[in-house]
Design a protein around this motif. Structure first.
Motif, short mmCIF file in Angstrom:
data_model
loop_
_atom_site.label_atom_id
_atom_site.label_comp_id
_atom_site.label_asym_id
_atom_site.label_seq_id
_atom_site.Cartn_x
_atom_site.Cartn_y
_atom_site.Cartn_z
N PRO A 126 -23.73 7.30 -17.28
CA PRO A 126 -24.70 7.47 -16.20
C PRO A 126 -25.37 8.83 -16.26
O PRO A 126 -24.79 9.81 -16.73
N VAL A 127 -26.61 8.89 -15.78
CA VAL A 127 -27.38 10.13 -15.76
C VAL A 127 -27.78 10.42 -14.33
O VAL A 127 -28.36 9.56 -13.65
N ASP A 128 -27.46 11.62 -13.84
CA ASP A 128 -27.83 12.00 -12.48
C ASP A 128 -29.33 12.23 -12.43
O ASP A 128 -29.87 13.14 -13.06
N ARG A 129 -30.03 11.40 -11.65
CA ARG A 129 -31.49 11.50 -11.53
C ARG A 129 -31.90 11.81 -10.08
O ARG A 129 -33.02 11.55 -9.68
N THR A 130 -30.97 12.39 -9.31
CA THR A 130 -31.27 12.71 -7.92
C THR A 130 -32.47 13.64 -7.83
O THR A 130 -32.54 14.66 -8.52
N GLY A 131 -33.44 13.28 -7.01
CA GLY A 131 -34.59 14.12 -6.77
C GLY A 131 -35.65 14.07 -7.85
O GLY A 131 -36.64 14.81 -7.76
N THR A 132 -35.47 13.23 -8.87
CA THR A 132 -36.44 13.17 -9.96
C THR A 132 -37.35 11.95 -9.81
O THR A 132 -37.03 10.99 -9.11
N ASP A 133 -38.48 11.99 -10.51
CA ASP A 133 -39.39 10.86 -10.53
C ASP A 133 -38.95 9.84 -11.56
O ASP A 133 -38.31 10.18 -12.57
N PHE A 134 -39.32 8.60 -11.31
CA PHE A 134 -39.10 7.52 -12.28
C PHE A 134 -40.47 6.96 -12.67
O PHE A 134 -40.98 6.05 -12.03
N PRO A 135 -41.09 7.50 -13.73
CA PRO A 135 -42.35 6.91 -14.21
C PRO A 135 -42.05 5.57 -14.88
O PRO A 135 -41.17 5.47 -15.75
N LEU A 136 -42.75 4.54 -14.47
CA LEU A 136 -42.55 3.20 -15.03
C LEU A 136 -43.90 2.64 -15.45
O LEU A 136 -44.80 2.47 -14.63
N ALA A 137 -44.04 2.33 -16.74
CA ALA A 137 -45.21 1.63 -17.23
C ALA A 137 -45.13 0.17 -16.81
O ALA A 137 -44.06 -0.34 -16.43
N ALA A 138 -46.25 -0.52 -16.88
CA ALA A 138 -46.27 -1.94 -16.55
C ALA A 138 -45.27 -2.68 -17.44
O ALA A 138 -45.33 -2.61 -18.66
N GLY A 139 -44.32 -3.37 -16.81
CA GLY A 139 -43.31 -4.14 -17.54
C GLY A 139 -41.99 -3.43 -17.72
O GLY A 139 -40.99 -4.07 -18.08
N GLU A 140 -41.92 -2.12 -17.48
CA GLU A 140 -40.66 -1.38 -17.66
C GLU A 140 -39.71 -1.63 -16.50
O GLU A 140 -40.12 -1.90 -15.37
N ARG A 141 -38.40 -1.46 -16.78
CA ARG A 141 -37.37 -1.56 -15.75
C ARG A 141 -36.47 -0.34 -15.82
O ARG A 141 -36.34 0.31 -16.86
N VAL A 142 -35.81 -0.06 -14.69
CA VAL A 142 -34.79 0.99 -14.64
C VAL A 142 -33.69 0.50 -13.71
O VAL A 142 -33.96 -0.12 -12.67
N ASP A 143 -32.43 0.72 -14.11
CA ASP A 143 -31.25 0.22 -13.41
C ASP A 143 -30.54 1.43 -12.78
O ASP A 143 -30.12 2.35 -13.50
N LEU A 144 -30.40 1.43 -11.46
CA LEU A 144 -29.92 2.60 -10.74
C LEU A 144 -28.76 2.24 -9.80
O LEU A 144 -28.67 1.11 -9.31
N VAL A 145 -27.90 3.22 -9.54
CA VAL A 145 -26.96 3.15 -8.42
C VAL A 145 -27.37 4.22 -7.43
O VAL A 145 -27.39 5.42 -7.75
N VAL A 146 -27.74 3.78 -6.23
CA VAL A 146 -28.22 4.67 -5.17
C VAL A 146 -27.19 4.68 -4.06
O VAL A 146 -26.72 3.62 -3.61
N ASP A 147 -26.81 5.88 -3.60
CA ASP A 147 -25.72 6.05 -2.64
C ASP A 147 -26.29 6.38 -1.26
O ASP A 147 -26.88 7.45 -1.06
N PHE A 148 -26.09 5.47 -0.30
CA PHE A 148 -26.55 5.67 1.07
C PHE A 148 -25.42 6.14 1.99
O PHE A 148 -25.62 6.24 3.20
N SER A 149 -24.23 6.43 1.43
CA SER A 149 -23.07 6.73 2.27
C SER A 149 -23.22 8.03 3.04
O SER A 149 -22.54 8.24 4.05
N GLY A 150 -24.11 8.93 2.60
CA GLY A 150 -24.30 10.19 3.32
C GLY A 150 -25.20 10.08 4.52
O GLY A 150 -25.37 11.06 5.26
#
Length: 484
Positions: free
Chosen positions: A277-301
């Motif tokens: 896993p890569v910590d991407r907190t606070g970063t942008d996720f640029p996505l071209a048409a057709g791209e995907r990104v798989d994330l775990v987002v923590d709402f517990s705070g």
């Protein structure tokens, strides 16, 4: 209109992240905000984001799940209080999700209930040629076709969409797309969030006329962002971890998504899980048409009643404003036994490459705009490359549209049949979004990317093309044949 629709020549920079001045759009101003409903506009986050339903098999055998799915027109509520005519798989603007398992075959029979021909491409799928959704293999009105998906590939977030030549952009724009999620054998032991906490989210742009109907015209006027087919929805969440699978299902627009201060771990990309896993907190996720990104987002705070927003930056030409596209609303607490292990899925090795190829994507803008690969428009009767089954190759793919009479033009390269590794960009290290196994990569104007792939298992003809679908509709496709 042809030029604007297929090239976005009045606003291609707006939807692809290329820096044209504001004056490149008529009047120099961004499009006005959409009016939702026949009366006064409702406020944002007034409707709930739907989660596409999971398609249920009509039959099962020891090693196969069998599905049936109709392609049909439907009037759907994309904007509150308005019914919009759409083309759909199964009656939803985002079709039902097919959840497959690695090593277990899937058979899907698509029945065409539309008055025009369609087909289906499993984007990212490692499938036989006659099930790949070749642009010339169509399902005629009233007809049906069975597709075989062996799922002999690692678990990944894939998606299915129309790929009928010259019509793919408009068909996908009007709703012909859905998720196809493969669960990897390794994922079962990792403890990642599952079931209702594993949520596919498709984000894309659209333009509506005054009657609330979709307009497939000038891309710069697509001033509405839809999330699973709704404009600025909210999504109730528990105060715990979620697996969010993001897809840019736009036909042209490039997105730049951000979760703000929420803790975010990236666990996968197009072709499945990353090595770690890569910590991407606070970063942008640029996505071209057709791209995907798989994330775990923590709402517990967040407390019950707390809010957080997913935003997109740079919706309009020359504009870097941040626009909220989805609100997460914490409405409960819940136990959470999920985890994200420190080690996920090792990447396969890089065998020596036997062949090096060079491709250039560009437009011929003399007369009717025509998409080209290595100077040639798509010809279904022409094979551009013959590749030995089992061969490993390196391709250098270049965007030749650094300077045109309409300004620089962005592209997005997609390869059928196999996932690939990004080796470098213009001789420099890959971008963060290039990590893992990929099938779609952005190509800024005048730049090149080197990719490496091994072509295993299946014989036959497959496509590669710009996944800005108005570009592939205009001919920016090539055809490879895998041979013994």
């Amino acid at each position: 209109m042809y030029r604007r629709r297929f090239l976005g020549l009045a606003g291609i920079a707006a939807v692809t992240g290329v820096g044209l001045p504001v004056g490149a759009m008529a009047g120099g101003d961004p499009p006005p905000p959409v009016r939702i409903g026949p009366g006064a506009p409702k406020g944002p986050f007034s409707v709930r984001m739907p989660v596409p339903p999971t398609l249920r098999p009509v039959a099962r055998t020891d090693d196969t799940d069998v599905y049936r799915l109709d392609v049909l027109a439907a009037d759907l509520e994309l904007l509150p209080g308005v019914r919009t005519s759409c083309l759909t798989y199964g009656g939803g603007f985002v079709g039902p999700t097919i959840r497959a398992r690695e090593g277990r075959r899937v058979l899907v029979t698509y029945r065409n209930r539309l008055p025009e021909a369609v087909n289906v491409h499993l984007h990212g799928g490692h499938v036989p040629a006659d099930s790949d959704g070749h642009p010339m293999q169509l399902i005629d009105p009233g007809g049906q076709r069975r597709y075989e998906y062996p799922n002999r590939q690692p678990g990944a977030t894939l998606w299915y969409h129309d790929h009928s030549h010259h019509a793919e952009a408009e068909h996908v724009y009007r709703g012909l797309h859905g998720f196809y999620l493969i669960e990897g054998e390794d994922e079962r032991r990792y403890g990642l969030p599952t079931d209702e906490y594993d949520v596919p989210i498709a984000v894309r742009d659209a333009e509506f006329d005054s009657a609330g109907q979709l307009v497939h015209g000038d891309p710069a006027k697509r001033n509405v962002i839809l999330v699973n087919g709704r404009h600025q929805p909210y999504f109730p969440v528990a105060a715990r971890k979620y697996r969010l699978r993001l897809l840019n299902s736009s036909t042209l627009r490039f997105l730049k998504l951000n979760f703000g201060s929420l803790p975010v771990l990236q666990i996968g990309s197009d072709g499945g899980l990353l090595p770690a896993p890569v910590d991407r907190t606070g970063t942008d996720f640029p996505l071209a048409a057709g791209e995907r990104v798989d994330l775990v987002v923590d709402f517990s705070g967040l407390p019950v009643g707390g809010r957080a927003e997913l935003t997109n930056q740079g919706q309009y030409t020359g504009d870097d404003r941040v626009e909220p596209v989805l609100r997460f609303a914490v409405d409960r607490r819940a136990s959470d036994r999920s985890r994200v292990p420190a080690v996920l899925r090792p990447l396969p090795g890089l065998p020596p490459a036997a062949v090096h190829r060079e491709l250039t994507l560009s437009f011929d803008l003399n007369g009717t705009p025509t998409g080209l690969v290595n100077g040639l428009p798509f010809d279904p009767d022409r094979v551009d490359q013959r590749i030995r089954r089992g061969a490993t190759e390196i391709w250098t793919v270049t965007n030749g549209d650094r300077a045109t009479k309409y300004g620089p033009i962005q592209h997005s390269f997609h390869l059928h049949l196999v996932q690939f590794r990004v080796l470098d960009r213009d001789g420099r290290p890959p971008l963060p979004g290039d990590a893992g196994l990929k099938d779609t990569v952005p190509l800024p104007p005048g730049t090149s990317v080197r990719i490496q792939a091994t072509f295993t298992d299946h014989l036959g003809r497959y496509m590669y093309h710009c996944h800005m679908l108005e570009h592939s509709s205009a001919g920016m496709m090539g055809q490879m044949e895998i041979v013994d």
